[in-house]
Motif scaffolding. Sequence first.
Motif, PDB file in Angstrom:
ATOM      1  N   THR A  49      -6.477  -3.287   6.390  1.00 15.79           N
ATOM      2  CA  THR A  49      -5.792  -4.447   6.969  1.00 15.79           C
ATOM      3  C   THR A  49      -5.661  -5.527   5.900  1.00 15.79           C
ATOM      4  O   THR A  49      -6.067  -5.335   4.759  1.00 15.79           O
ATOM      5  N   GLY A  50      -5.116  -6.676   6.293  1.00 13.57           N
ATOM      6  CA  GLY A  50      -4.932  -7.760   5.340  1.00 13.57           C
ATOM      7  C   GLY A  50      -3.665  -7.568   4.532  1.00 13.57           C
ATOM      8  O   GLY A  50      -2.708  -6.939   4.984  1.00 13.57           O
ATOM      9  N   TRP A  51      -3.658  -8.118   3.323  1.00 12.84           N
ATOM     10  CA  TRP A  51      -2.482  -8.073   2.469  1.00 12.84           C
ATOM     11  C   TRP A  51      -2.757  -7.223   1.228  1.00 12.84           C
ATOM     12  O   TRP A  51      -3.888  -7.133   0.756  1.00 12.84           O
ATOM     13  N   ILE A  52      -1.708  -6.624   0.712  1.00 14.33           N
ATOM     14  CA  ILE A  52      -1.818  -5.910  -0.563  1.00 14.33           C
ATOM     15  C   ILE A  52      -1.825  -6.966  -1.663  1.00 14.33           C
ATOM     16  O   ILE A  52      -0.877  -7.748  -1.784  1.00 14.33           O
ATOM     17  N   PRO A  53      -2.858  -7.052  -2.466  1.00 16.43           N
ATOM     18  CA  PRO A  53      -2.924  -8.086  -3.505  1.00 16.43           C
ATOM     19  C   PRO A  53      -1.722  -8.024  -4.442  1.00 16.43           C
ATOM     20  O   PRO A  53      -1.251  -6.938  -4.804  1.00 16.43           O
ATOM     21  N   ASN A  54      -1.222  -9.205  -4.820  1.00 16.74           N
ATOM     22  CA  ASN A  54      -0.075  -9.258  -5.728  1.00 16.74           C
ATOM     23  C   ASN A  54      -0.365  -8.551  -7.039  1.00 16.74           C
ATOM     24  O   ASN A  54       0.532  -7.994  -7.670  1.00 16.74           O
ATOM     25  N   GLU A  55      -1.625  -8.572  -7.452  1.00 15.49           N
ATOM     26  CA  GLU A  55      -1.991  -7.958  -8.725  1.00 15.49           C
ATOM     27  C   GLU A  55      -1.732  -6.454  -8.741  1.00 15.49           C
ATOM     28  O   GLU A  55      -1.626  -5.853  -9.817  1.00 15.49           O
ATOM     29  N   LEU A  56      -1.643  -5.842  -7.559  1.00 13.42           N
ATOM     30  CA  LEU A  56      -1.459  -4.390  -7.487  1.00 13.42           C
ATOM     31  C   LEU A  56      -0.004  -3.980  -7.352  1.00 13.42           C
ATOM     32  O   LEU A  56       0.318  -2.791  -7.477  1.00 13.42           O
ATOM     33  N   LYS A  57       0.866  -4.939  -7.088  1.00 13.93           N
ATOM     34  CA  LYS A  57       2.253  -4.582  -6.781  1.00 13.93           C
ATOM     35  C   LYS A  57       3.040  -4.145  -8.005  1.00 13.93           C
ATOM     36  O   LYS A  57       4.146  -3.624  -7.880  1.00 13.93           O
ATOM     37  N   ASP A  58       2.484  -4.362  -9.199  1.00 15.65           N
ATOM     38  CA  ASP A  58       3.174  -3.920 -10.413  1.00 15.65           C
ATOM     39  C   ASP A  58       2.870  -2.477 -10.767  1.00 15.65           C
ATOM     40  O   ASP A  58       3.465  -1.924 -11.700  1.00 15.65           O
ATOM     41  N   ILE A  59       1.927  -1.873 -10.068  1.00 12.05           N
ATOM     42  CA  ILE A  59       1.563  -0.495 -10.391  1.00 12.05           C
ATOM     43  C   ILE A  59       2.746   0.418 -10.085  1.00 12.05           C
ATOM     44  O   ILE A  59       3.328   0.376  -9.004  1.00 12.05           O
ATOM     45  N   LYS A  60       3.103   1.258 -11.044  1.00 10.62           N
ATOM     46  CA  LYS A  60       4.257   2.139 -10.862  1.00 10.62           C
ATOM     47  C   LYS A  60       3.968   3.232  -9.840  1.00 10.62           C
ATOM     48  O   LYS A  60       4.812   3.574  -9.030  1.00 10.62           O
ATOM     49  N   LYS A  61       2.766   3.788  -9.913  1.00  4.64           N
ATOM     50  CA  LYS A  61       2.401   4.851  -8.980  1.00  4.64           C
ATOM     51  C   LYS A  61       1.460   4.281  -7.933  1.00  4.64           C
ATOM     52  O   LYS A  61       0.240   4.317  -8.086  1.00  4.64           O
ATOM     53  N   ILE A  62       2.016   3.703  -6.895  1.00  2.00           N
ATOM     54  CA  ILE A  62       1.197   3.134  -5.826  1.00  2.00           C
ATOM     55  C   ILE A  62       1.754   3.587  -4.484  1.00  2.00           C
ATOM     56  O   ILE A  62       2.972   3.568  -4.257  1.00  2.00           O
ATOM     57  N   LYS A  63       0.859   4.029  -3.597  1.00  4.73           N
ATOM     58  CA  LYS A  63       1.236   4.471  -2.262  1.00  4.73           C
ATOM     59  C   LYS A  63       0.315   3.782  -1.268  1.00  4.73           C
ATOM     60  O   LYS A  63      -0.912   3.904  -1.357  1.00  4.73           O
ATOM     61  N   THR A  64       0.904   3.057  -0.320  1.00  7.73           N
ATOM     62  CA  THR A  64       0.108   2.238   0.602  1.00  7.73           C
ATOM     63  C   THR A  64       0.464   2.469   2.064  1.00  7.73           C
ATOM     64  O   THR A  64      -0.060   1.774   2.943  1.00  7.73           O
TER      65      THR A  64
END
Length: 717
Positions: free
Chosen positions: A239-254
């Motif tokens: 829950t909560g928010w996806i941290p902005n620091e992680l949004k630059d990751i090219k391979k991210i699945k949430t």
Amino acid sequence: MASVLGELMMILNKINMRCRCSRLLCWLAFSFLAVTLVSCKTDSSDVSGLNVMYTSMNSPSVLDGWTSSGGDPCGESWKGISCSGSKVTEINLSGLGLTGSFGYKLSDLKSVTRFDLSKNSFKGNIPYQLPPNLQLIDLSGNEFDGNVPYSISQMTDLKEMDLNNNKLNGQLSDMFGKLSKLTKMDLSSNSLSGELPQSFKNLSSLTTLRLQDNKFTGSINVLANLPVDELNVENNKFTGWIPNELKDIKKIKTGGNSWSSGPAPPPPPGVTSHVRHSKAEEAKKSGLSVAAIVGIVLGVLVVLGLLIALFSKRRSPPSSHFLEEDRLSQRRPFAPLSSGQLSNDLDAESRADLREVRSPKASPLIQVKSVGTSSSIRLKHPPSDHPKSFNNNENTNLMNARTSSIHVAPYPLAELQTATGNFATGRLLGEGSIGRVYRAKYGDGKVLAVKKIDSMLFRGQQGTEFAEIVSDITKLDHPNICEVVGYCSEQGQIMLVYEYFRNGSLHEFLHLSDDFSKPLTWNTRVRIALGTARAIEYLHEVCSPSCVHMSIKSSNILLDAELNPRLSDCGLALLYERRSQELETGYNAPECTEVCADPVKGDVYSFGVVMLELMTGRMPFDSRKPKYEQSLVRWASPQLHDLDALGRMADPALHGLYPPKSLSGFADVIALCVQSEPEFRPPISQVVQALVRLGQMNQRGMDFSTSHRIDDDDYDY
């Protein structure tokens, strides 16, 4: 060995053909090869570990060269084994359809750096005892349940850990603080739950993290500043928010989580957001200078700080981590620590060093010795600068007490109330006959145990009596005695502050085992008995003046980071004497039902009951069992000299992994301690000597398993 000799002879024949002119040269060549063959014989501890592993895996025929006894894994090229010299360095048995377990001696394989048993059919818990110096561990594609073993927390060289596609469950322990070299971790496709531990912040080298298809809850903020370039947290309950620091990751699945909508809230005052480099570059390109960005951030923080200060005067809510923990059950599962850990594990993002602990109220420094395995006995010397003692502002009930010899810091009541969530039920660690023990957690990660003593036990001058107790306790100094680090006496509240041991008590290990706990090995049980006996010996025969304990039981034996015993509640005999025993506990000697005429012998009896617990895994008194088995001493005493009966009495959790003669010797010591006539019980120093001999016998390294019963002739005292 035969194949190696055959190859040797072939080499010799070639040498012989090429050196017909010199038989001496041929002999020298043969001698050199023979010496080389002897020198590469596998280290005996590695052989023993692999022998037990082979037997525990049901002796699979697919493992060419492996045997259940002896052999030379390096010289004979056992399947899946790689060596460097005489030491085994890799075990790769992936995809061989193996079953059973790994055995109990993997911790002896100290040179193994790669351990791959993936894609097999192993079930049950992942063994607590694993090769301690691994760089890669891959147990994926099996059917392991339980939790991630805490021994992994000590693998400081670990770089890759893959446990995906098992049946692991429960919460992750806060065990990642020392894994700074870990680059890849895959826990996907299990049933792990709970929030991500704060020690994830210490994974400073982590580049790949796969947590998908579990039941994790809470936020993923703890991952914000990790250097991950591949992250998968799909199909959990985050829950909560996806941290902005992680949004630059090219391979991210949430996907497959319950993320909050709308913009994320700003960070709390004083907390800066560590934005990745690419974000900073984007800000620069947008036309805002670094100075402008800093000015804006500072302005926002100042406004927020003023607002928080204004509202905090009206209302001061408890810290969020208190609310989170109070939602958990009263007795959370615990995970045992590795035998190699040298400092107490504090389950927070920072590991406060208990060698130097300061009270947050600028209290004087408390000197807490480092705990090792040494059995040396010392008397504590007062520090040169006496800490603040009872004064007119604090601990007013004790203002007239004798306090000159107290050398630990006072803890204000308000501070302890905050640290324990106002002594919340969710913080309760245990309850005894003289009070309750609570877990106190500070904002900096420091964790302590607070014993809240029933003030009704004090008669007359409460302040004077408590001051004398604290003074006496702080003089006790032994590596197997739990040390008091502070005290509190305000508003009628009487409390002692102790070190906190995440491993909990011996009682929890023996009687509250679950998916988070692992059974104690036989050698560890003997070591726990010996350490406890040494603590009692110190109380009875070394410290001056000598003292008795009067409440020796498994719940008062805490286990430190190395699973060494720490006897707690020492120096409180006066209070235990005043608290009549209303219920049958199973620990009290027959002559100590009300007033104990010889409490020294009473302690020896109680210690014998603890040894019975260690041997049988049974409770001292269990009303659920048939009447003749309810009292452990009454049930066990007639059988302690029956060799056949001992095997049936041994704790089933041991799975028969003990030397029969060691078990028999252990039972002999128990029989002496629990004799009904106190005059026949030995002094505790004799018990220590007997347990030392048992410990030395176990250290001789004899192999034992369910498939190999050791004859008495294999051992001597």
